[in-house]
Design an enzyme around this catalytic site. Structure first.
Site, mmCIF file in Angstrom:
data_model
loop_
_atom_site.group_PDB
_atom_site.id
_atom_site.type_symbol
_atom_site.label_atom_id
_atom_site.label_comp_id
_atom_site.label_asym_id
_atom_site.label_seq_id
_atom_site.Cartn_x
_atom_site.Cartn_y
_atom_site.Cartn_z
ATOM 1 N N SER A 22 0.849 -1.185 0.000
ATOM 2 C CA SER A 22 0.000 0.000 0.000
ATOM 3 C C SER A 22 0.879 1.227 0.000
ATOM 4 O O SER A 22 1.962 1.237 0.614
ATOM 5 C CB SER A 22 -0.920 -0.002 1.219
ATOM 6 O OG SER A 22 -1.827 1.085 1.170
ATOM 7 N N GLY A 23 0.441 2.259 -0.724
ATOM 8 C CA GLY A 23 1.175 3.511 -0.798
ATOM 9 C C GLY A 23 0.253 4.685 -0.579
ATOM 10 O O GLY A 23 -0.904 4.535 -0.166
ATOM 11 N N GLY A 24 0.760 5.870 -0.890
ATOM 12 C CA GLY A 24 -0.014 7.071 -0.634
ATOM 13 C C GLY A 24 -1.253 7.195 -1.489
ATOM 14 O O GLY A 24 -2.237 7.824 -1.081
ATOM 15 N N THR A 27 -3.785 0.864 -2.876
ATOM 16 C CA THR A 27 -3.343 -0.431 -2.377
ATOM 17 C C THR A 27 -3.312 -1.418 -3.533
ATOM 18 O O THR A 27 -4.177 -1.381 -4.416
ATOM 19 C CB THR A 27 -4.299 -0.938 -1.282
ATOM 20 O OG1 THR A 27 -4.348 0.024 -0.226
ATOM 21 C CG2 THR A 27 -3.826 -2.267 -0.720
ATOM 22 N N VAL A 28 -2.323 -2.302 -3.520
ATOM 23 C CA VAL A 28 -2.183 -3.284 -4.585
ATOM 24 C C VAL A 28 -2.482 -4.674 -4.005
ATOM 25 O O VAL A 28 -1.942 -5.056 -2.964
ATOM 26 C CB VAL A 28 -0.778 -3.258 -5.196
ATOM 27 C CG1 VAL A 28 -0.665 -4.279 -6.333
ATOM 28 C CG2 VAL A 28 -0.453 -1.868 -5.734
ATOM 29 N N LYS A 42 -4.435 -2.587 -8.674
ATOM 30 C CA LYS A 42 -4.185 -1.361 -7.936
ATOM 31 C C LYS A 42 -5.521 -0.672 -7.688
ATOM 32 O O LYS A 42 -6.198 -0.271 -8.640
ATOM 33 C CB LYS A 42 -3.256 -0.445 -8.737
ATOM 34 C CG LYS A 42 -2.937 0.878 -8.064
ATOM 35 C CD LYS A 42 -1.960 1.675 -8.924
ATOM 36 C CE LYS A 42 -1.564 2.986 -8.275
ATOM 37 N NZ LYS A 42 -0.594 3.732 -9.102
ATOM 38 N N ASP A 136 8.672 8.740 -12.990
ATOM 39 C CA ASP A 136 8.828 8.297 -11.603
ATOM 40 C C ASP A 136 9.652 7.019 -11.524
ATOM 41 O O ASP A 136 9.290 6.072 -10.813
ATOM 42 C CB ASP A 136 7.467 8.092 -10.945
ATOM 43 C CG ASP A 136 7.554 8.059 -9.407
ATOM 44 O OD1 ASP A 136 8.570 8.563 -8.866
ATOM 45 O OD2 ASP A 136 6.629 7.540 -8.757
#
Length: 740
Positions: A22-24, A27-28, A42, A136
């Site tokens: 999970s990121g900002g 969630t994957v 995702k 990125d």
């Protein structure tokens, strides 16, 4: 990790199995398709679902990910950017991220570091080729799969021709891996920003820290913009390549194409400082190119080649060229499978209507002089490779941004060119030619509201005037392993209709639709000519939807009546490579799970009787398959070419060449020709693989795409070669350009 309380149990009909991270932004999750194929989904955090600006960004992410799906990225399987809580499903790539790998085991070195660098540069090349800037690149967005590195997460990517969208009041990215322009003026970020980021990533992989690391993100950002990079711990050979990528001005950096070429010439072990001159461990030393094919392989008494052009002027220009002077001349890896010739597949003749060549074997076209041309296409910023066929005194070429062009085989002068305005589809080149008609593909511009889709276009061979066009389906790559959705068959052209439900048979010149042949229920098919007969190679919708064609079927097809014969089952996934003795020859794929690891058997199919014969190869062979003069060939990425008897599977000979990743062969004038995307060509003896001669690169090339077809066309003694950036050149097979 297992699902948590509050996690959904399914998304978009995909049952969830585990939480991957999970990121900002989201969630994957790990999920499965109905066929059992693992996918990564995702799911965007709920708090962003109502943010219209964020939804625009997510739609752009989905579009970018779809455009760049390739060998070094995660292919999009499904997506719902307009859902109440948006999501996107991609192919699940098993393996640690680069960040996890470095944290657990420390920096990479040697061959592993070199392989990572090349794989990431190839991914970046593919991303930029379709007009996308990632924006990125960082260690957590690189997954180290068993098949090589994969670039993921296009969350802040953009199409190069669109205005950048940034979240209001923020600069988006990760400072240690951002370019100076991304920190200062993110709306002006272009492809060479990614090159800067990739260089910082390679420094991190080699040393465990970035070239601008500082105690805080703010100091790091300052150093990215104003300070010189810290590269003391980077292996000397790698430093030579990454240093020019880290200059502050984008125009001073190499492109992804150029970077890839330079990385491929690094020493295998990435050891200490490179000594002047040819050095042990280099993958391609120009001084030894002509003699690389093992001892005793030079042809005694071979004609002395004549220098007809210089391989120089290869784009190593500007402020970074002197830094790279130690690097040897470059070559490129190509891949793919054999191409359908106009009117037939492989060696088998058709009815004679489409087989006129430019000159009899052993002679040059009258008035021939060596030549080289660059054909302008519809997408100048997305260069591609052409493919050609010879007819009388003309060579007709097409592919990428060119529907077709007519070139005089004698001097390279162009009579006409018909351009294609859209982004080229990888691997789709010229359809073929008859005596009076040339057929190619046209890809519509993305901003054309009246675009019907990808089209087959017929052009008058003399004037270049468009005669007719028809929308064409595009399933051949999935069904046959080739990218060929239309074929010339006698005086007709066989296409797949727009809905991928039937073949359409048209008169090649008039475009009149003479017959429609619907596909078997639940299947999609591609045409495969076998001399004067036509086969349809089909796969079920279920296998195609799961992207795993394991049980292809062949059907005899009568194009005059549209009637289908009895099904011919093929044992295992197989790729058509040619025709001999009236039989279709295929190579059976050897797979480790979903990964293709080579070819392990020859399969021959008699379209008249339906009989199938199979002969195992001595071992699985990996590379680019092809066929000529009744033999099957596999050319590996390292330049080794192996010949097989299609009846017995017996290995006839194996020869190391200097042309890495070549496609081919093309046969003519007593030789077999293999070539790479750089225009490097090698001529081999069909009898034992003896290297007759080899040339240096002639174009600013890069890795050829998977599924690449032969790049050489033979017109008597004239060898016509296509290479990267729409380059076409020709020379006398008896007097090839000198090597070295």
């Amino acid at each position: 990790m297992s699902l948590r309380a509050g996690d959904p149990t399914e998304i978009g009909g995909y049952p969830l199995e585990a939480r991957l991270g999970s990121g900002g932004m989201g969630t994957v999750f790990l999920a499965r398709t109905s066929s059992g194929r693992p996918v990564a989904i995702k799911l965007i955090h709920q708090q962003f679902a109502g943010d219209s600006e964020f939804r625009i960004r997510f739609r752009q992410e989905v579009a970018a990910a779809r455009r760049v799906s390739g060998a070094f990225t995660a292919a999009v399987v499904d997506a719902a950017p307009e859902a109440e809580q948006p999501w996107m499903a991609t192919t699940y790539i098993e393996g640690p991220t680069l960040a996890e790998r470095i944290a657990a085991e420390g920096p990479l070195n040697g061959a592993g570091l070199r392989s990572l660098a090349i794989g990431l540069a190839e991914a970046l090349r593919d991303i930029h080729r379709v007009g996308v800037v990632h924006r990125d690149l960082k260690p957590s967005n690189v997954v180290l799969s068993p098949e090589g590195p994969r670039v993921i997460d296009f969350g802040i990517s953009r199409a190069a021709d669109q205005q950048t969208l940034t979240m209001t009041g923020r600069v988006i990215g990760t400072p240690p891996f951002m370019s100076p322009e991304q920190l200062q003026a993110p709306r002006g970020v272009g492809p060479r920003s990614d090159v800067f980021s990739l260089a910082t990533l390679l420094v991190y992989a080699a040393t465990g820290h970035g070239p601008f690391d500082a105690d805080s993100p703010y100091l790091t950002a300052y150093q990215v913009v104003h300070e010189e990079p810290s590269l003391d711990a980077v292996p000397t050979a790698l430093r030579t390549v990454v240093e020019p990528c880290l200059v502050k001005e984008p125009e001073g950096r190499p492109s992804a194409d150029q970077l890839l070429e330079l990385l491929r010439d690094l020493p295998v072990d990435l050891g200490g400082a490179a000594a002047p001159g040819p050095a042990p461990g280099r993958t391609r030393d120009v001084a030894t190119q002509h003699h690389l094919a093992t001892r005793d392989t030079e042809a005694p008494g071979a004609p002395a080649p004549e220098q007809t052009g210089s391989p120089g002027g290869r784009g190593l220009r500007g402020r970074w060229r002197p830094v790279l002077a130690a690097a040897v001349a470059v070559a490129a890896i190509g891949g793919g499978v054999a191409v359908l010739k106009a009117g037939g597949f492989g060696d088998e003749p058709d009815d004679g209507k489409a087989r006129t060549v430019a000159a009899p074997a052993g002679t040059l076209p009258h008035g021939f002089t060596p030549w080289r041309v660059t054909v302008p296409g519809g997408q100048e910023d997305i260069p591609d490779e052409l493919r050609c066929v010879a007819r009388a005194d003309a060579v007709f070429c097409g592919g990428g941004g060119v529907v077709a062009t007519r070139i005089d085989v004698r001097d390279g002068s162009r009579a006409w060119t018909v351009k294609s305005p859209g982004v080229p589809v990888q691997g789709m080149h010229l359809v073929g030619a008859t005596d009076d008609t040339v057929l190619g593909y046209r890809f519509p511009a993305q901003d054309d509201p009246e675009a019907r889709g990808d089209e087959v276009v017929a052009v008058d061979a003399d004037s270049g005037k468009e005669l007719w066009s028809a929308v064409s389906g595009a399933q051949s790559t999935a069904v046959t392993g080739r990218t060929r959705d239309a074929v010339v068959f006698g005086g007709d052209v066989i296409t797949v209709n727009a809905s991928d439900t039937a073949f359409e048979v048209r008169d090649a010149h008039s475009g009149d639709l003479t017959r429609t042949a619907p596909f078997p229920a639940g299947s999609r098919c591609a045409p495969v000519p076998v001399g004067t007969r036509l086969l349809a190679m089909c796969a079920t919708d279920a296998e195609l939807d799961a992207s795993e064609v394991r049980h292809p079927a062949l059907y005899p097809l009568d194009p005059a009546s549209g009637s289908w014969g009895e099904v011919i089952a093929v044992d295992g996934p197989a790729v058509p490579v040619g025709v001999t003795g009236g039989r279709l020859v295929l190579l059976r794929e050897h797979r480790d799970g979903p990964a293709l690891t080579g070819y392990d058997a020859v399969v021959r199919v008699d379209p008249a009787s339906g009989k199938v014969a199979k002969a195992p190869l001595p071992a699985p062979y990996e590379g680019t398959p092809g066929m000529a003069d009744g033999a099957v060939y596999v050319s590996g990425q390292t330049g080794r070419v192996t010949a097989f008897d299609p009846a017995t599977g017996r290995r006839k000979w194996s020869r190391q060449t200097s042309v890495e990743g070549a496609s081919g062969p093309a046969a003519g004038d007593g030789a077999l020709f293999f070539s790479s995307a750089t225009g490097r060509v090698v001529a081999l003896s069909p009898a034992d693989g003896t290297v007759l001669w080899a040339t240096d690169p002639r174009a600013d090339g890069l890795n050829g795409e998977q599924g690449a077809s032969p790049r050489v066309t033979v017109a008597g003694r004239a060898v016509v070669v296509t290479a990267a950036r729409n380059t076409v050149f020709a020379f006398d097979a008896h007097r090839p350009p000198k090597s070295g």
